[in-house]
Scaffold this active site. Structure first.
Site, PDB file in Angstrom:
ATOM      1  N   ASP A 112       9.649  24.130  73.487  1.00 20.76           N
ATOM      2  CA  ASP A 112      10.277  24.145  72.174  1.00 20.76           C
ATOM      3  C   ASP A 112      10.389  25.623  71.777  1.00 20.76           C
ATOM      4  O   ASP A 112       9.759  26.489  72.408  1.00 20.76           O
ATOM      5  CB  ASP A 112       9.331  23.360  71.235  1.00 20.76           C
ATOM      6  CG  ASP A 112       9.652  23.556  69.786  1.00 20.76           C
ATOM      7  OD1 ASP A 112      10.812  23.362  69.412  1.00 20.76           O
ATOM      8  OD2 ASP A 112       8.737  23.907  69.012  1.00 20.76           O
TER       9      ASP A 112
ATOM     10  N   ASP B 124      10.883  27.315  67.970  1.00 26.49           N
ATOM     11  CA  ASP B 124      10.187  27.756  66.749  1.00 26.49           C
ATOM     12  C   ASP B 124       8.771  27.213  66.677  1.00 26.49           C
ATOM     13  O   ASP B 124       8.532  26.016  66.848  1.00 26.49           O
ATOM     14  CB  ASP B 124      10.963  27.295  65.510  1.00 26.49           C
ATOM     15  CG  ASP B 124      12.254  28.070  65.352  1.00 26.49           C
ATOM     16  OD1 ASP B 124      12.218  29.190  64.847  1.00 26.49           O
ATOM     17  OD2 ASP B 124      13.312  27.537  65.763  1.00 26.49           O
TER      18      ASP B 124
ATOM     19  N   ASP C  10       5.579  22.135  68.927  1.00 28.51           N
ATOM     20  CA  ASP C  10       4.689  22.158  67.753  1.00 28.51           C
ATOM     21  C   ASP C  10       5.096  21.222  66.627  1.00 28.51           C
ATOM     22  O   ASP C  10       4.373  21.095  65.645  1.00 28.51           O
ATOM     23  CB  ASP C  10       4.657  23.578  67.166  1.00 28.51           C
ATOM     24  CG  ASP C  10       5.936  23.901  66.430  1.00 28.51           C
ATOM     25  OD1 ASP C  10       7.027  23.643  66.999  1.00 28.51           O
ATOM     26  OD2 ASP C  10       5.868  24.362  65.283  1.00 28.51           O
TER      27      ASP C  10
HETATM   28  O1  LIG Z   1      12.820  22.506  67.606  1.00 22.41           O
HETATM   29  P1  LIG Z   1      12.484  23.876  67.090  1.00 22.41           P
HETATM   30  O2  LIG Z   1      12.975  24.967  67.988  1.00 22.41           O
HETATM   31  O3  LIG Z   1      11.029  24.012  66.782  1.00 22.41           O
HETATM   32  O4  LIG Z   1      13.279  24.003  65.707  1.00 22.41           O
HETATM   33  C1  LIG Z   1      12.822  23.321  64.531  1.00 22.41           C
HETATM   34  C2  LIG Z   1      13.308  24.068  63.321  1.00 22.41           C
HETATM   35  O5  LIG Z   1      12.888  25.422  63.527  1.00 22.41           O
HETATM   36  C3  LIG Z   1      13.335  26.413  62.614  1.00 22.41           C
HETATM   37  O6  LIG Z   1      12.668  26.248  61.376  1.00 22.41           O
HETATM   38  C4  LIG Z   1      11.287  26.500  61.441  1.00 22.41           C
HETATM   39  O7  LIG Z   1      11.068  27.891  61.802  1.00 22.41           O
HETATM   40  C5  LIG Z   1      11.573  28.840  60.843  1.00 22.41           C
HETATM   41  C6  LIG Z   1      11.348  30.240  61.428  1.00 22.41           C
HETATM   42  O8  LIG Z   1      10.015  30.461  61.744  1.00 22.41           O
HETATM   43  C7  LIG Z   1      10.845  28.638  59.513  1.00 22.41           C
HETATM   44  O9  LIG Z   1      11.329  29.544  58.540  1.00 22.41           O
HETATM   45  C8  LIG Z   1      11.093  27.189  59.041  1.00 22.41           C
HETATM   46  O10 LIG Z   1      10.356  26.948  57.850  1.00 22.41           O
HETATM   47  C9  LIG Z   1      10.624  26.198  60.105  1.00 22.41           C
HETATM   48  O11 LIG Z   1      10.948  24.874  59.734  1.00 22.41           O
HETATM   49  C10 LIG Z   1      14.834  26.350  62.457  1.00 22.41           C
HETATM   50  O12 LIG Z   1      15.239  27.309  61.504  1.00 22.41           O
HETATM   51  C11 LIG Z   1      15.290  24.951  62.094  1.00 22.41           C
HETATM   52  O13 LIG Z   1      16.684  24.908  62.016  1.00 22.41           O
HETATM   53  C12 LIG Z   1      14.837  24.014  63.201  1.00 22.41           C
HETATM   54  O14 LIG Z   1      15.237  22.686  62.876  1.00 22.41           O
END
Ligand SMILES: O=P(O)(O)OC[C@H]1O[C@H](O[C@H]2O[C@H](CO)[C@@H](O)[C@H](O)[C@H]2O)[C@H](O)[C@@H](O)[C@@H]1O
Length: 378
Positions: free
Chosen positions: A109, A111, A311
């Site tokens: 994954d 983020d 995560d």
């Molecule tokens: O599947 P992933 O790669 O884990 O993406 C899930 C979401 O991740 C991002 O948002 C998350 O991370 C951001 C940066 O650290 C943070 O600001 C946010 O609060 C988290 O939810 C991404 O921006 C989303 O679009 C994804 O859905």
């Protein structure tokens, strides 16, 4: 409905917080508020009162547990959770022993796994060290990044040419430059858009116009809510509230709901301080994992071990697939106890880095692991 996990965690929390019997949310809030706040990624560095306030007005118990556990100075709750979900670092030798003579495929994954959670989604950069570790791992094992982000965007962050990318929670896959297994009807929605020898798979393509329309509406509706932002993830949409004031959260949620209700073919779910809106099709990160294994020619083999590190809640779909296959390593990244289908855990992205470095080092040192280019002929 409170799950068994939640009941158990509630009991453990009551014990750790010194309660004799089960306490109400209000009693927890008072107790938690008076205890020392430990800042952590999961809460995004936010004031815990924000989470607690949300818990009061919109009480998903999981949030209460997250908030409570992150404030407890006693690590016993986390430690007892780790007993059930052993550290992948501590278990490394055992995992490697189980992998002897088998093929590992690595799924990551983005983020919160390869990059730390930060306030601004556009600045969730991956460290050069992490990039080098992923590059090294991908030299030895087929490696794919499966993210909720748009595929192009996650590729911009990762900047590696030797990994495969699946964006929009798996709804946008650029599959490996390997002959795709004969289609048995299972992947009948495959878009034959080719890029080099790679095949593009986009099962939610027909929803693109609706998604663009919805993004315009969401931007308009949320414009006045300070800190809210809408992220276009191509086949899905994220509405971020990490930087929204606690008193504005409910109103933001209402606004998002009011837009989404006009799109019956879509649904939304909560991620880490983000509302994720997706087409309601039967396709998630778990399907993406299966699809990639299939295109790699690794789907039916008993000697394949998929390793997935993630995560967030959407990663649970991939953990479930590995659980169902009965072989592989589902690893959750979490610094707090969480209900999960993962068998192993890593505390945070820095542990992910150590794990990947170890995996790469091990592959390099074993004569049985030849570089991927030789194995797959690419
Ligand atoms: O599947 P992933 O790669 O884990 O993406 C899930 C979401 O991740 C991002 O948002 C998350 O991370 C951001 C940066 O650290 C943070 O600001 C946010 O609060 C988290 O939810 C991404 O921006 C989303 O679009 C994804 O859905």
């Amino acid at each position: 409905m409170i799950s068994e996990f939640q009941m158990n965690m509630k009991k453990k929390l009551n014990k750790a917080l010194g309660f004799q019997k089960s306490h109400s949310t209000k009693q927890w809030v008072n107790k938690i508020s008076s205890s020392k706040t430990k800042n952590n990624d999961e809460n995004g560095g936010h004031d815990l009162s924000m989470i607690i306030a949300r818990t009061r007005s919109n009480p998903p118990l999981e949030l209460t547990i997250d908030a409570a556990s992150s404030t407890s100075s006693d690590d016993s709750i986390y430690n007892s959770w780790v007993v059930e979900h052993p550290s992948a670092l501590d278990s490394f030798d055992r995992m490697i022993k189980a992998a002897k003579g088998k093929k590992i495929a690595v799924f990551l994954d983005y983020d919160g796994t390869l990059s730390p959670i930060v306030d601004d989604p556009n600045r969730a950069f991956m460290s050069d060290e992490m990039r080098a570790a992923v590059r090294e791992v991908a030299k030895y094992f087929p490696t794919a990044i499966i993210s909720g982000r748009g595929r192009e965007k996650v590729k911009e962050f990762v900047q590696l040419g030797n990994v495969y990318y699946a964006g929009s929670h798996g709804m946008d896959i650029l599959a490996p430059p390997r002959p795709v297994k004969a289609c048995d009807g299972k992947y009948h929605t495959v878009v034959a858009g080719k890029k080099g020898s790679e095949v593009l798979f986009q099962p939610a393509k027909k929803y693109l116009p609706a998604i663009q329309e919805m993004i315009t509406e969401l931007e308009e509706e949320t414009r006045k809510i300070h800190g809210a932002s809408v992220e276009d993830n191509r086949f899905c949409v994220s509405v971020h509230y990490r930087q929204v004031r606690e008193e504005d959260y409910n109103i933001l949620q209402e606004k998002v709901k009011s837009v989404v209700k006009n799109y019956p073919e879509f649904h939304w779910s909560e991620g880490k301080m983000v509302m994720e809106i997706r087409p309601s099709i039967e396709w998630d990160k778990g399907h993406a994992l299966e699809y990639l294994l299939d295109t790699l020619g690794m789907s039916n083999s008993n000697d394949v071990l998929p390793l997935y590190i993630g995560d967030d809640r959407t990663d649970e779909d991939a953990f479930k697939v590995i659980e169902r296959r009965g072989q592989g390593f589902p690893i959750i990244v979490s610094s707090i106890p969480r209900e999960t289908r993962a068998s192993y855990s890593l505390h945070d992205p820095s542990e992910v880095l150590n794990f990947l470095l170890r995996l790469a080092k091990w592959s390099k040192s074993t004569s049985s692991s030849r570089p991927l280019a030789q194995i797959w002929g690419i």
